[in-house]
Scaffold this active site. Structure first.
Site, PDB file in Angstrom:
ATOM      1  N   PHE A   1       8.596 -11.498  52.542  1.00 61.39           N
ATOM      2  CA  PHE A   1       9.776 -12.357  53.449  1.00 61.39           C
ATOM      3  C   PHE A   1      10.899 -12.000  52.647  1.00 61.39           C
ATOM      4  O   PHE A   1      11.270 -12.375  51.629  1.00 61.39           O
ATOM      5  CB  PHE A   1       9.433 -13.718  53.428  1.00 61.39           C
ATOM      6  CG  PHE A   1      10.122 -14.651  54.320  1.00 61.39           C
ATOM      7  CD1 PHE A   1      10.014 -14.383  55.622  1.00 61.39           C
ATOM      8  CD2 PHE A   1      11.237 -15.158  53.718  1.00 61.39           C
ATOM      9  CE1 PHE A   1      10.949 -15.222  56.531  1.00 61.39           C
ATOM     10  CE2 PHE A   1      12.253 -15.894  54.556  1.00 61.39           C
ATOM     11  CZ  PHE A   1      11.816 -16.009  55.805  1.00 61.39           C
TER      12      PHE A   1
ATOM     13  N   LYS B 211      17.865 -20.058  46.885  1.00 64.04           N
ATOM     14  CA  LYS B 211      17.266 -21.288  46.650  1.00 64.04           C
ATOM     15  C   LYS B 211      17.347 -22.001  45.666  1.00 64.04           C
ATOM     16  O   LYS B 211      18.201 -23.054  45.618  1.00 64.04           O
ATOM     17  CB  LYS B 211      15.578 -20.881  46.601  1.00 64.04           C
ATOM     18  CG  LYS B 211      15.107 -20.369  48.096  1.00 64.04           C
ATOM     19  CD  LYS B 211      13.730 -20.682  48.470  1.00 64.04           C
ATOM     20  CE  LYS B 211      13.411 -20.412  49.883  1.00 64.04           C
ATOM     21  NZ  LYS B 211      13.136 -19.008  50.262  1.00 64.04           N
TER      22      LYS B 211
ATOM     23  N   ASP C 170      14.179  -8.946  45.169  1.00 66.62           N
ATOM     24  CA  ASP C 170      14.240 -10.405  45.702  1.00 66.62           C
ATOM     25  C   ASP C 170      13.566 -11.395  45.118  1.00 66.62           C
ATOM     26  O   ASP C 170      12.645 -11.844  45.062  1.00 66.62           O
ATOM     27  CB  ASP C 170      13.503 -10.169  47.195  1.00 66.62           C
ATOM     28  CG  ASP C 170      14.095 -11.682  48.143  1.00 66.62           C
ATOM     29  OD1 ASP C 170      14.330 -12.611  47.372  1.00 66.62           O
ATOM     30  OD2 ASP C 170      13.915 -11.471  49.358  1.00 66.62           O
TER      31      ASP C 170
HETATM   32  C1  PLP Z   1      13.529 -18.055  51.250  1.00 70.96           C
HETATM   33  C2  PLP Z   1      13.431 -16.779  51.141  1.00 70.96           C
HETATM   34  C3  PLP Z   1      14.646 -15.827  51.800  1.00 70.96           C
HETATM   35  C4  PLP Z   1      15.485 -16.399  52.721  1.00 70.96           C
HETATM   36  O1  PLP Z   1      16.454 -17.311  52.264  1.00 70.96           O
HETATM   37  P1  PLP Z   1      17.447 -18.294  53.207  1.00 70.96           P
HETATM   38  O2  PLP Z   1      18.106 -19.006  52.354  1.00 70.96           O
HETATM   39  O3  PLP Z   1      16.480 -19.077  54.169  1.00 70.96           O
HETATM   40  O4  PLP Z   1      18.047 -17.216  54.016  1.00 70.96           O
HETATM   41  C5  PLP Z   1      14.538 -14.611  51.409  1.00 70.96           C
HETATM   42  N1  PLP Z   1      13.524 -14.124  50.401  1.00 70.96           N
HETATM   43  C6  PLP Z   1      12.614 -14.714  49.977  1.00 70.96           C
HETATM   44  C7  PLP Z   1      11.837 -14.153  48.893  1.00 70.96           C
HETATM   45  C8  PLP Z   1      12.710 -16.017  50.121  1.00 70.96           C
HETATM   46  O5  PLP Z   1      11.907 -16.995  49.655  1.00 70.96           O
END
Ligand code: PLP
Length: 393
Positions: free
Chosen positions: A129, A245, A216
């Site tokens: 994701f 986050k 990420d």
């Molecule tokens: C939440 C998340 C995203 C996206 O972040 P947003 O602030 O919602 O755009 C991308 N990568 C990972 C691993 C995430 O947990």
């Protein structure tokens, strides 16, 4: 709720919160809930943390926004801190995780073009994701999330997560790969933890191939996995890393860090953000970083994670329907043998906030400031719920 004017992007639970303090939230009827989700790994310091609150109030009194047309001392300071903590060279600030990954993807493409690769590709993972913008949605390994948004963005190659051999096989076949984008532990995908050594193998393969290793760490970072950044568990440094986050404890801020060649590809006009790294967001993030360090919260996350895993192992091992209990620090998944989305509402009724992802995985992302008693309470409440659920479905 039925007359909402909001677009139907979320299936929201029938509860609104009015106030928070530490690991507790109070709804509009004054009912109290134990928060084992932290606004999806965002409020690592819990709610209304005094350090963050004071930093925000002070900054709101002085200056909120000026744009990146001017130098922003707080952004410089935050950048210096993060770059130092991560052992990287440069940083770009934005407002969300998806934007941080967009920056990473653009860096990879520019990096490729500068090497004469006109059709650069980025390797991404199954069940990953990375966000909801078109490029990050394309990078995301979830067909359901992509359906209806075609044509998707070109230039992504997908491989199974945790499988170094499939990456080597891409290396043998493709000449236009420029980067690998991967979560150290997959969050939305179901708390998928690769075998130990995977990141190190990835690191050396990327070195060998001249690929950028882009991590990420939007969910895994900011102390959640027991180190400030999850990759520090394997003693490697990525070429590019994205954060969001937990960085602002609820104030929207994202960042893309880079080292080496990747840190130098952007020039004026290549990328930007109106809000990115504004004084308010940077003040919050500076307070977060300082508090994580002063209160040793990454280490605390590791200890708490071990306590929770031991507690769940104790109460749930051997229970029919429990497939696996896994976690790293305060990123914990309990995988069942059946879909369990309804557990979220059942937990809510009992005053507990949890999440279910990948249909069958109960996901816990509690604040790093959880105390031992709250941790034990979480184990007791959730274990009871799980047993009742498994007996009745
Ligand atoms: C939440 C998340 C995203 C996206 O972040 P947003 O602030 O919602 O755009 C991308 N990568 C990972 C691993 C995430 O947990």
């Amino acid at each position: 709720m039925s007359d909402t004017k909001l677009m139907a992007t979320y299936r929201r639970l029938p509860v609104s919160f009015q106030r928070g303090e530490g690991c507790w939230l109070w709804d509009t009827h004054g009912r109290r809930y134990l928060d084992a989700l932290s606004g999806i790994a965002v409020c690592g310091l819990g709610h209304a943390h005094p350090k963050v609150r004071d930093a925000l109030c002070k900054q709101a009194n002085e200056l909120v926004h000026t744009s990146n047309l001017y130098s922003i001392p707080l952004q410089e300071r935050l950048g210096e801190e993060l770059v130092r903590l991560a052992g990287m060279h440069r940083i770009f600030f934005c407002n969300s995780g998806a934007e941080a990954n967009e920056a990473a993807i653009k860096i990879a493409r520019l990096y490729g073009h500068k090497k004469g690769i006109t059709n650069p590709a980025i390797i991404v993972m199954e069940q990953s994701f990375h966000g909801r913008t078109l490029a990050t949605l394309t990078a995301t390994g979830n067909r359901a999330a992509q359906a209806g948004f075609e044509p998707l963005v070109q230039g992504f190659v997908r491989v199974p997560f945790g499988d170094i051999e499939s990456l080597k096989s891409v290396a043998r076949k493709s000449l236009n790969v420029v980067a690998v984008l991967v979560e150290p532990i997959q969050g939305e995908g179901g708390i998928n933890i690769p075998q130990q050594g995977y990141l190190q193998e990835l690191r050396s393969l990327c070195h060998q191939q001249g690929w950028l290793l882009m991590l990420d760490e939007i969910q895994t970072g900011m102390g959640r996995c027991g180190r400030l950044f999850a990759h520090q568990l394997e003693n490697i440094t990525p070429d590019v890393m994205t954060l969001a986050k937990g960085l602002g404890n609820g104030v929207p801020i994202g960042a893309c860090l880079a080292q080496g060649e990747a840190a130098e590809v952007f020039g004026p006009g290549n990328h930007g953000s109106t809000f990115g790294g504004n004084p308010l967001a940077c003040a919050a993030a500076l307070a977060v970083i300082e508090t994580l360090a002063n209160e040793n919260l990454a280490q605390r996350a590791e200890l708490l994670g071990a306590r929770l895993l031991a507690g769940f192992a104790d109460s749930l091992t051997g229970v029919a329907g429990i497939e696996e209990i896994r976690g790293q620090g305060l990123m914990i998944g309990i995988e069942l043998d059946r879909a369990c989305g309804t557990l979220v509402g059942q937990a809510l009724d009992k005053g507990l906030l949890i999440n279910v992802t990948a249909e069958r995985v109960v996901r816990l992302l509690p604040p790093l400031i959880l105390d031992d008693q709250q941790a034990d309470q979480l184990v007791t409440m959730l274990s009871a719920l799980l047993k009742t659920f498994l007996e009745s479905t």
